[in-house]
Design an enzyme around this catalytic site. Sequence first.
Site, mmCIF file in Angstrom:
data_model
loop_
_atom_site.group_PDB
_atom_site.id
_atom_site.type_symbol
_atom_site.label_atom_id
_atom_site.label_comp_id
_atom_site.label_asym_id
_atom_site.label_seq_id
_atom_site.Cartn_x
_atom_site.Cartn_y
_atom_site.Cartn_z
ATOM 1 N N TYR A 210 10.108 53.220 0.300
ATOM 2 C CA TYR A 210 10.102 54.396 -0.429
ATOM 3 C C TYR A 210 10.657 54.450 -1.985
ATOM 4 O O TYR A 210 10.301 55.107 -2.453
ATOM 5 C CB TYR A 210 10.983 55.375 0.424
ATOM 6 C CG TYR A 210 10.573 55.736 1.585
ATOM 7 C CD1 TYR A 210 9.417 56.344 2.096
ATOM 8 C CD2 TYR A 210 11.236 55.215 2.866
ATOM 9 C CE1 TYR A 210 8.742 56.706 3.386
ATOM 10 C CE2 TYR A 210 10.780 55.628 4.116
ATOM 11 C CZ TYR A 210 9.809 56.174 4.308
ATOM 12 O OH TYR A 210 9.251 56.435 5.490
ATOM 13 N N HIS B 38 8.767 61.248 -3.784
ATOM 14 C CA HIS B 38 9.530 61.929 -2.759
ATOM 15 C C HIS B 38 11.194 61.411 -3.254
ATOM 16 O O HIS B 38 12.152 62.159 -2.744
ATOM 17 C CB HIS B 38 9.504 61.610 -1.537
ATOM 18 C CG HIS B 38 9.838 63.059 -0.549
ATOM 19 N ND1 HIS B 38 9.984 64.256 -1.234
ATOM 20 C CD2 HIS B 38 10.009 62.911 0.624
ATOM 21 C CE1 HIS B 38 10.143 65.078 -0.026
ATOM 22 N NE2 HIS B 38 10.198 64.510 1.016
ATOM 23 N N TYR C 281 18.159 59.616 5.691
ATOM 24 C CA TYR C 281 16.744 59.959 5.595
ATOM 25 C C TYR C 281 16.925 61.448 5.193
ATOM 26 O O TYR C 281 17.667 62.239 5.342
ATOM 27 C CB TYR C 281 16.139 59.827 6.905
ATOM 28 C CG TYR C 281 15.476 58.576 7.073
ATOM 29 C CD1 TYR C 281 14.419 57.789 6.401
ATOM 30 C CD2 TYR C 281 16.130 57.636 7.947
ATOM 31 C CE1 TYR C 281 14.112 56.719 6.679
ATOM 32 C CE2 TYR C 281 15.619 56.524 8.257
ATOM 33 C CZ TYR C 281 14.632 56.114 7.235
ATOM 34 O OH TYR C 281 14.174 54.537 7.497
ATOM 35 N N ASN D 235 15.438 64.378 5.830
ATOM 36 C CA ASN D 235 15.526 65.601 6.632
ATOM 37 C C ASN D 235 17.011 65.602 7.149
ATOM 38 O O ASN D 235 17.214 66.516 8.105
ATOM 39 C CB ASN D 235 14.473 65.227 7.903
ATOM 40 C CG ASN D 235 12.961 65.128 7.388
ATOM 41 O OD1 ASN D 235 12.691 65.409 6.021
ATOM 42 N ND2 ASN D 235 11.930 64.920 8.056
ATOM 43 N N ASN E 290 12.238 69.647 3.205
ATOM 44 C CA ASN E 290 12.722 69.342 4.519
ATOM 45 C C ASN E 290 14.311 69.116 4.274
ATOM 46 O O ASN E 290 15.419 69.326 5.055
ATOM 47 C CB ASN E 290 12.452 68.370 5.481
ATOM 48 C CG ASN E 290 10.950 69.040 6.087
ATOM 49 O OD1 ASN E 290 10.983 70.212 6.219
ATOM 50 N ND2 ASN E 290 10.016 68.335 6.389
#
EC number: 3.1.1.29
Length: 185
Positions: A15, A20, A64, A66, A112
């Site tokens: 990532y 994001h 993470y 979320n 999220n």
Amino acid sequence: MKYLIVGLGNIGGEYNGTRHNVGFRMVNALAEDGGVQFVEARYGAIAHMRVKNAELILLKPNTYMNLSGNAVRYWMQQENIPREQVLVLVDDLALPFGTLRLKPKGSDAGHNGLKNIAEVMGSIDYARLRFGLGDEFSKGRQVDFVLGRFTPEEEEKLPELTKHAVEIIKSFCLAGIQRTMNRYN
């Protein structure tokens, strides 16, 4: 006064550098500006810095995206930081690329990470600095877009944009949200 500055992103090498994870990029730029390093701690990587009379606790949750709310709640409690002194750094598809927008509160706008923070805090009344990603993706390709890398043209602009984000974050801590919004929005 103490402030909790939370950069949202997903952990893991795959990532790094994705759209994001621009929240991580902004908080990393702030740490670099302050000459501080992150250390692994409970629920994330933490760094401490001062900007004049303000003490900033920088957080990159390792939960993470979320589940970011757990990290935010823990560090708010650990450092005794009220919700008014929390700033979440987040990506936003609804804003054109490179647009920085400070908001005192608001909906999760389909994000999220913000949704989980609001659920865990029981409120949407916390500040966020939104970094515009734009919406240059085909219908149904949103996930691929946010988890994709910036274009070379976008990447070239990121150092200046993150520097601008650092100015906004510091102003939030020193001048307050209203003055900062008046100046930078």
